[in-house]
Design a protein around this motif. Structure first.
Motif, PDB file in Angstrom:
ATOM      1  N   PRO A 165      41.887  32.329  47.511  1.00  0.00           N
ATOM      2  CA  PRO A 165      42.219  31.045  46.877  1.00  0.00           C
ATOM      3  C   PRO A 165      43.476  31.078  46.017  1.00  0.00           C
ATOM      4  N   LEU A 166      43.702  32.169  45.269  1.00  0.00           N
ATOM      5  CA  LEU A 166      44.869  32.214  44.391  1.00  0.00           C
ATOM      6  C   LEU A 166      46.162  32.179  45.199  1.00  0.00           C
ATOM      7  N   LEU A 167      46.228  32.987  46.244  1.00  0.00           N
ATOM      8  CA  LEU A 167      47.422  33.004  47.094  1.00  0.00           C
ATOM      9  C   LEU A 167      47.622  31.648  47.761  1.00  0.00           C
ATOM     10  N   ASP A 213      29.923  31.956  38.346  1.00  0.00           N
ATOM     11  CA  ASP A 213      29.054  30.778  38.246  1.00  0.00           C
ATOM     12  C   ASP A 213      29.835  29.468  38.114  1.00  0.00           C
ATOM     13  N   TYR A 214      31.173  29.547  38.027  1.00  0.00           N
ATOM     14  CA  TYR A 214      31.978  28.354  37.737  1.00  0.00           C
ATOM     15  C   TYR A 214      33.097  28.160  38.757  1.00  0.00           C
ATOM     16  N   ARG A 215      32.874  28.572  39.981  1.00  0.00           N
ATOM     17  CA  ARG A 215      33.946  28.501  40.972  1.00  0.00           C
ATOM     18  C   ARG A 215      33.865  27.243  41.835  1.00  0.00           C
ATOM     19  N   SER A 216      33.816  26.095  41.147  1.00  0.00           N
ATOM     20  CA  SER A 216      33.726  24.828  41.867  1.00  0.00           C
ATOM     21  C   SER A 216      35.079  24.154  42.012  1.00  0.00           C
ATOM     22  N   GLY A 217      36.107  24.656  41.341  1.00  0.00           N
ATOM     23  CA  GLY A 217      37.427  24.056  41.406  1.00  0.00           C
ATOM     24  C   GLY A 217      37.909  23.513  40.078  1.00  0.00           C
ATOM     25  N   SER A 218      36.986  23.096  39.209  1.00  0.00           N
ATOM     26  CA  SER A 218      37.386  22.507  37.931  1.00  0.00           C
ATOM     27  C   SER A 218      38.091  23.513  37.031  1.00  0.00           C
ATOM     28  N   VAL A 219      37.638  24.768  37.046  1.00  0.00           N
ATOM     29  CA  VAL A 219      38.224  25.772  36.155  1.00  0.00           C
ATOM     30  C   VAL A 219      39.660  26.066  36.555  1.00  0.00           C
ATOM     31  N   ILE A 220      39.902  26.270  37.843  1.00  0.00           N
ATOM     32  CA  ILE A 220      41.262  26.574  38.272  1.00  0.00           C
ATOM     33  C   ILE A 220      42.192  25.396  38.013  1.00  0.00           C
ATOM     34  N   MET A 221      41.683  24.169  38.135  1.00  0.00           N
ATOM     35  CA  MET A 221      42.508  23.002  37.833  1.00  0.00           C
ATOM     36  C   MET A 221      42.938  23.006  36.367  1.00  0.00           C
ATOM     37  N   CYS A 227      51.567  37.968  40.733  1.00  0.00           N
ATOM     38  CA  CYS A 227      51.091  38.642  41.937  1.00  0.00           C
ATOM     39  C   CYS A 227      49.740  38.067  42.347  1.00  0.00           C
ATOM     40  N   ALA A 228      49.549  37.948  43.642  1.00  0.00           N
ATOM     41  CA  ALA A 228      48.248  37.578  44.199  1.00  0.00           C
ATOM     42  C   ALA A 228      47.723  38.793  44.946  1.00  0.00           C
ATOM     43  N   SER A 229      46.549  39.250  44.549  1.00  0.00           N
ATOM     44  CA  SER A 229      45.991  40.474  45.115  1.00  0.00           C
ATOM     45  C   SER A 229      45.078  40.177  46.298  1.00  0.00           C
ATOM     46  N   VAL A 230      45.177  41.032  47.303  1.00  0.00           N
ATOM     47  CA  VAL A 230      44.310  40.934  48.475  1.00  0.00           C
ATOM     48  C   VAL A 230      43.559  42.260  48.586  1.00  0.00           C
ATOM     49  N   SER A 231      42.245  42.189  48.621  1.00  0.00           N
ATOM     50  CA  SER A 231      41.414  43.392  48.659  1.00  0.00           C
ATOM     51  C   SER A 231      41.697  44.231  49.906  1.00  0.00           C
ATOM     52  N   LEU A 232      41.609  45.542  49.715  1.00  0.00           N
ATOM     53  CA  LEU A 232      41.769  46.468  50.837  1.00  0.00           C
ATOM     54  C   LEU A 232      40.428  47.057  51.275  1.00  0.00           C
ATOM     55  N   ALA A 233      39.344  46.391  50.864  1.00  0.00           N
ATOM     56  CA  ALA A 233      38.013  46.904  51.184  1.00  0.00           C
ATOM     57  C   ALA A 233      37.762  46.994  52.676  1.00  0.00           C
TER      58      ALA A 233
END
Length: 255
Positions: A204-206, A123-131, A152-158
């Protein structure tokens, strides 16, 4: 422990946010509940489900836990787990060493901070939290006198791993570290066994790490528990992109 006094807007409710380090066991449990919600419930990792509703492991006791809290609802809405060189010595190893041989980084151990378990409430993925998390991370590194950040930055294998392989092959040579900083995965993810025609979608993390100036230090590891390909990244603060340095290190100096 308060790291920063800054607050920002996030989500449609214009929430006010603060960033700090967890200072009580209850705050650590709040972090573990958020990680469980994001990593296990949202990602559908039923094999890791438990009755306590907590994502926890042996490393938690040796790490600091960065938290972003909504001051209106008091919810913890973002977190980063941080291991200092002192914490790694007490534990006996960094978390990343479960997946990678870090032998070539031995001479840097006294000045490396490790960041992991990054997650943000959906519910809080607007950018402010990561900043705020990144600003808090900069403050932590300044406090611990660390010159390098790894994680580490994870990439899903789904999708069968096609995106992870496409991402690896889409990286340009400047994204990879010099040979002296290369690490070796204990269980490599087979990036060369891939179908053509897949367009890489970067998490986004990577993307944030690479934009900041971090290096990818070799082939990704396969994490069967979280069903992901994990890219190991190293960011020398001396290489931190100028825009990020001006923003995050300025914020860190206000603490």
């Amino acid at each position: 422990m308060q790291l920063l006094t800054n607050a920002g807007a996030a989500s449609s409710s214009e929430a006010k946010l603060t960033v700090s380090l967890a200072s009580t066991q209850e705050e650590v449990r709040e972090v573990q509940r958020l990680r469980y919600k994001v990593f296990i419930e949202t990602m559908g990792l039923s094999a890791l489900a438990n009755a306590d509703g907590l994502d926890s492991d042996e490393f938690d006791a040796y790490c600091d836990h960065l938290i972003v809290r909504d001051t209106k609802t008091l919810r913890v809405v973002g977190t980063y787990r941080l291991m200092s060189p002192h914490g790694a010595r007490r534990m006996g190893r960094y978390y990343s060493e479960q997946e990678f041989d870090l032998g070539r980084l031995d001479n840097l151990r006294s000045s490396i901070a490790e960041a992991g378990r990054a997650c943000i409430d959906p519910d809080y993925r607007s950018g402010s939290v990561i900043m705020l998390l990144w600003a808090g991370l900069a403050a932590f590194m300044r406090r611990e006198r660390c010159d390098y950040l790894m994680g580490c930055a994870s990439v899903s294998l789904a999708d069968g791993g096609h995106n992870a392989a496409a991402l690896y092959h889409a990286l340009d040579q400047s994204s990879f570290s010099p040979a002296e900083y290369r690490v070796t995965p204990h269980v490599p993810f087979p990036v060369h066994e891939r179908e053509s025609g897949h367009v890489a979608q970067m998490p986004p993390l990577l993307k944030g790490y690479l934009r900041s100036g971090a290096w990818v230090c070799g082939d990704p590891a396969w994490d069967p528990d979280f069903h992901s390909a994990d890219f190991f990244l190293l960011l020398p603060l001396s290489k931190l992109d100028g825009r990020y340095a001006r923003h995050y290190l300025k914020e860190a100096r206000t603490t």
